[in-house]
Write a protein that holds these residues in place. Structure first.
Motif, PDB file in Angstrom:
ATOM      1  N   SER A  89      62.063 -59.253  24.826  1.00  0.00           N
ATOM      2  CA  SER A  89      62.075 -57.825  25.124  1.00  0.00           C
ATOM      3  C   SER A  89      61.952 -57.031  23.836  1.00  0.00           C
ATOM      4  CB  SER A  89      63.376 -57.461  25.849  1.00  0.00           C
ATOM      5  OG  SER A  89      63.402 -56.097  26.181  1.00  0.00           O
ATOM      6  N   ILE A  90      61.067 -56.012  23.847  1.00  0.00           N
ATOM      7  CA  ILE A  90      60.858 -55.218  22.628  1.00  0.00           C
ATOM      8  C   ILE A  90      61.399 -53.811  22.825  1.00  0.00           C
ATOM      9  CG2 ILE A  90      59.159 -54.390  20.950  1.00  0.00           C
ATOM     10  CD1 ILE A  90      57.421 -56.772  21.615  1.00  0.00           C
ATOM     11  N   ASP A  91      60.588 -52.892  23.341  1.00  0.00           N
ATOM     12  CA  ASP A  91      60.996 -51.483  23.436  1.00  0.00           C
ATOM     13  C   ASP A  91      61.849 -51.239  24.672  1.00  0.00           C
ATOM     14  OD1 ASP A  91      59.645 -50.682  21.114  1.00  0.00           O
ATOM     15  OD2 ASP A  91      57.754 -50.593  22.204  1.00  0.00           O
ATOM     16  N   ILE A  92      63.146 -51.492  24.561  1.00  0.00           N
ATOM     17  CA  ILE A  92      64.006 -51.403  25.736  1.00  0.00           C
ATOM     18  C   ILE A  92      64.194 -49.963  26.201  1.00  0.00           C
ATOM     19  CG2 ILE A  92      65.212 -53.546  25.253  1.00  0.00           C
ATOM     20  CD1 ILE A  92      67.106 -50.374  24.753  1.00  0.00           C
ATOM     21  N   HIS A  93      63.868 -48.979  25.344  1.00  0.00           N
ATOM     22  CA  HIS A  93      63.995 -47.583  25.774  1.00  0.00           C
ATOM     23  C   HIS A  93      62.899 -47.202  26.781  1.00  0.00           C
ATOM     24  CE1 HIS A  93      61.228 -47.565  22.345  1.00  0.00           C
ATOM     25  NE2 HIS A  93      60.669 -46.495  22.877  1.00  0.00           N
ATOM     26  N   ILE A 115      66.107 -55.764  19.150  1.00  0.00           N
ATOM     27  CA  ILE A 115      67.159 -54.817  18.805  1.00  0.00           C
ATOM     28  C   ILE A 115      68.480 -55.267  19.419  1.00  0.00           C
ATOM     29  CG2 ILE A 115      65.640 -52.838  18.510  1.00  0.00           C
ATOM     30  CD1 ILE A 115      66.214 -51.985  21.286  1.00  0.00           C
ATOM     31  N   LYS A 116      69.553 -54.876  18.762  1.00  0.00           N
ATOM     32  CA  LYS A 116      70.872 -55.340  19.178  1.00  0.00           C
ATOM     33  C   LYS A 116      71.700 -54.235  19.834  1.00  0.00           C
ATOM     34  CE  LYS A 116      75.054 -57.547  17.285  1.00  0.00           C
ATOM     35  NZ  LYS A 116      75.704 -58.033  16.043  1.00  0.00           N
ATOM     36  N   SER A 117      72.169 -53.288  19.042  1.00  0.00           N
ATOM     37  CA  SER A 117      73.084 -52.271  19.559  1.00  0.00           C
ATOM     38  C   SER A 117      72.497 -51.480  20.726  1.00  0.00           C
ATOM     39  CB  SER A 117      73.515 -51.328  18.435  1.00  0.00           C
ATOM     40  OG  SER A 117      74.205 -52.053  17.431  1.00  0.00           O
ATOM     41  N   PRO A 118      71.260 -50.957  20.611  1.00  0.00           N
ATOM     42  CA  PRO A 118      70.703 -50.217  21.749  1.00  0.00           C
ATOM     43  C   PRO A 118      70.527 -51.080  22.993  1.00  0.00           C
ATOM     44  CG  PRO A 118      69.519 -49.688  19.739  1.00  0.00           C
ATOM     45  CD  PRO A 118      70.381 -50.866  19.431  1.00  0.00           C
ATOM     46  N   PHE A 119      70.199 -52.369  22.811  1.00  0.00           N
ATOM     47  CA  PHE A 119      70.054 -53.250  23.967  1.00  0.00           C
ATOM     48  C   PHE A 119      71.383 -53.403  24.694  1.00  0.00           C
ATOM     49  CE2 PHE A 119      70.337 -57.198  26.235  1.00  0.00           C
ATOM     50  CZ  PHE A 119      69.119 -57.307  26.881  1.00  0.00           C
ATOM     51  N   LEU A 120      72.440 -53.679  23.935  1.00  0.00           N
ATOM     52  CA  LEU A 120      73.740 -53.914  24.557  1.00  0.00           C
ATOM     53  C   LEU A 120      74.289 -52.662  25.224  1.00  0.00           C
ATOM     54  CD1 LEU A 120      75.304 -56.210  21.815  1.00  0.00           C
ATOM     55  CD2 LEU A 120      74.382 -56.883  24.039  1.00  0.00           C
ATOM     56  N   GLY A 223      64.094 -43.371  14.892  1.00  0.00           N
ATOM     57  CA  GLY A 223      64.016 -42.322  15.893  1.00  0.00           C
ATOM     58  C   GLY A 223      65.215 -42.294  16.822  1.00  0.00           C
ATOM     59  N   SER A 224      65.066 -41.612  17.943  1.00  0.00           N
ATOM     60  CA  SER A 224      66.173 -41.491  18.889  1.00  0.00           C
ATOM     61  C   SER A 224      66.573 -42.824  19.515  1.00  0.00           C
ATOM     62  CB  SER A 224      65.823 -40.476  19.984  1.00  0.00           C
ATOM     63  OG  SER A 224      64.610 -40.806  20.624  1.00  0.00           O
ATOM     64  N   PRO A 225      65.648 -43.826  19.642  1.00  0.00           N
ATOM     65  CA  PRO A 225      66.111 -45.137  20.130  1.00  0.00           C
ATOM     66  C   PRO A 225      67.054 -45.844  19.157  1.00  0.00           C
ATOM     67  CG  PRO A 225      63.762 -44.884  20.526  1.00  0.00           C
ATOM     68  CD  PRO A 225      64.175 -43.744  19.633  1.00  0.00           C
ATOM     69  N   LYS A 226      67.002 -45.436  17.874  1.00  0.00           N
ATOM     70  CA  LYS A 226      67.912 -45.934  16.836  1.00  0.00           C
ATOM     71  C   LYS A 226      67.872 -47.459  16.692  1.00  0.00           C
ATOM     72  CE  LYS A 226      71.123 -42.017  17.167  1.00  0.00           C
ATOM     73  NZ  LYS A 226      70.552 -41.386  15.984  1.00  0.00           N
ATOM     74  N   TYR A 227      66.693 -47.949  16.288  1.00  0.00           N
ATOM     75  CA  TYR A 227      66.619 -49.371  15.977  1.00  0.00           C
ATOM     76  C   TYR A 227      65.659 -49.587  14.807  1.00  0.00           C
ATOM     77  CZ  TYR A 227      62.105 -49.971  18.482  1.00  0.00           C
ATOM     78  OH  TYR A 227      60.801 -49.911  18.895  1.00  0.00           O
ATOM     79  N   PRO A 228      65.785 -50.717  14.116  1.00  0.00           N
ATOM     80  CA  PRO A 228      64.928 -50.986  12.959  1.00  0.00           C
ATOM     81  C   PRO A 228      63.516 -51.369  13.385  1.00  0.00           C
ATOM     82  CG  PRO A 228      66.454 -52.797  13.294  1.00  0.00           C
ATOM     83  CD  PRO A 228      66.828 -51.742  14.285  1.00  0.00           C
ATOM     84  N   VAL A 229      62.611 -50.400  13.336  1.00  0.00           N
ATOM     85  CA  VAL A 229      61.216 -50.669  13.674  1.00  0.00           C
ATOM     86  C   VAL A 229      60.612 -51.597  12.631  1.00  0.00           C
ATOM     87  CG1 VAL A 229      60.947 -48.478  14.891  1.00  0.00           C
ATOM     88  CG2 VAL A 229      60.448 -48.599  12.439  1.00  0.00           C
ATOM     89  N   MET A 230      59.419 -52.078  12.893  1.00  0.00           N
ATOM     90  CA  MET A 230      58.825 -53.076  12.019  1.00  0.00           C
ATOM     91  C   MET A 230      58.625 -52.585  10.585  1.00  0.00           C
ATOM     92  SD  MET A 230      55.574 -55.544  12.889  1.00  0.00           S
ATOM     93  CE  MET A 230      56.227 -55.875  14.522  1.00  0.00           C
TER      94      MET A 230
END
Length: 326
Positions: A89-93, A115-120, A223-230
């Protein structure tokens, strides 16, 4: 179970079709260097597919099934097999409800997410199945090209620059602030986002890294999804100083402020950009640290071995779902 399980990977051959996503394809298929991987590219029932392949796999990986099955085939009956299954899974938003339905309907055993925190936070009921598999780089593509550093400040990425409707204003507030403040600063260069599903991209893979390599300083954020993009990996991996708005995952990945990147926000990025533009010694020190950090801890091969460990641990009955990433 040995350390060399047989893996069936359900995936499209999207690496060449969509050059911008070639790194994602190379990252997941790097698993074949460390274990036996068999590929299936077409839509169908997993029950029929298992009859057609030459082996009985120990584990099945379904690459990200969202986005209209552009990256992975549409597979049915996954809930009817006894072989353990995993989904990437990539862009969970995006497509959240679609992903939720997929996880539930198919009884997915492991979910590998970049991603970790946003996924959980988005899928708290899947904490047990979650395995963190962040982005990574191919060191043959993302590297120090030893080009002349003729760009002072560089920005590339998705942002609303006032000429587009997507993304909506406010999706990337840090990037919007950077573009507004820096656009008239001498030495600043902005390359617009080229789009995702197109083969007509000038800056992609090697040329993208080469553009990064020309810059002293590069800006990005999650951004607003707050995860480390590539780009968190690509910029320092191309020996460029990363100035970025951090997020929770960034710290867990081993990024350290003023050691291998520079943390900043909408209030202080300009001051820090000016400082590190002038202080060549500090800029070089952090840039060098960042380069070695990425090439030691966040390459495709490192990530593939982490993926294999997740799978073998699960097949061996181990419950731990949080490998150390550095």
């Amino acid at each position: 179970m040995t350390n060399h399980p047989k893996i069936l990977m359900l995936i499209r051959q999207f690496g060449n079709t969509y050059p911008k996503h070639n790194q994602k394809y190379k990252a997941i298929t790097s698993l074949e260097k460390f274990t036996d991987v068999y590929y299936w590219y077409e839509d169908g029932s997993i029950l029929d597919i298992l009859k057609k392949i030459p082996v009985k796999p120990d584990f099945i990986i379904h690459y990200d099934p969202s986005w209209g099955h552009v990256f992975a085939p549409h597979i049915t009956d996954l809930d009817k097999v006894t072989i353990p299954t995993g989904a990437f899974s990539i862009d969970i938003h995006a497509n959240k409800q679609e992903r939720l339905a997929y996880f539930n309907q198919n009884n997915i055993d492991l979910i590998f997410s970049v991603i970790k925190s946003p996924f959980l936070k988005a899928f708290p009921t899947f904490t047990k199945q979650f395995r963190w598999l962040p982005f990574s780089i191919d060191p043959e593509v993302t590297k120090d090209w030893q080009l002349n550093k003729d760009i002072k400040f560089l920005f590339m990425g998705l942002v609303n620059d006032g000429t587009v409707s997507h993304p909506p204003l406010g999706r990337y507030p840090f990037r919007e602030a950077v573009l507004k403040k820096m656009k008239d600063v001498e030495g600043f260069k902005y390359n617009k986002h080229p789009g995702n599903l197109t083969s007509d991209i000038a800056l992609v893979n090697e040329t993208f890294s080469q553009e990064l390599n020309r810059a002293h300083i590069f800006f990005t954020c999650g951004g607003s999804p707050k995860y480390p993009v590539m780009k968190f990996f690509e910029a320092p991996g191309s020996r460029t100083l990363l100035l970025a708005e951090p997020n929770e995952d960034v710290w867990d990945l081993g990024f350290k402020d003023k050691e291998n990147f520079v943390a900043c926000n909408t209030e202080d990025f300009f001051e820090k950009a000016m400082f590190y533009s002038e202080d060549e010694s500090e800029r070089t020190r952090i840039t060098t640290n960042g380069y070695h950090f990425i090439h030691e801890h966040h390459t495709n091969d490192v990530r593939a071995q982490q993926l294999l460990t997740y799978i073998t641990d699960y097949l061996g009955g181990k419950e731990a779902n949080d490998l150390p990433l550095i």
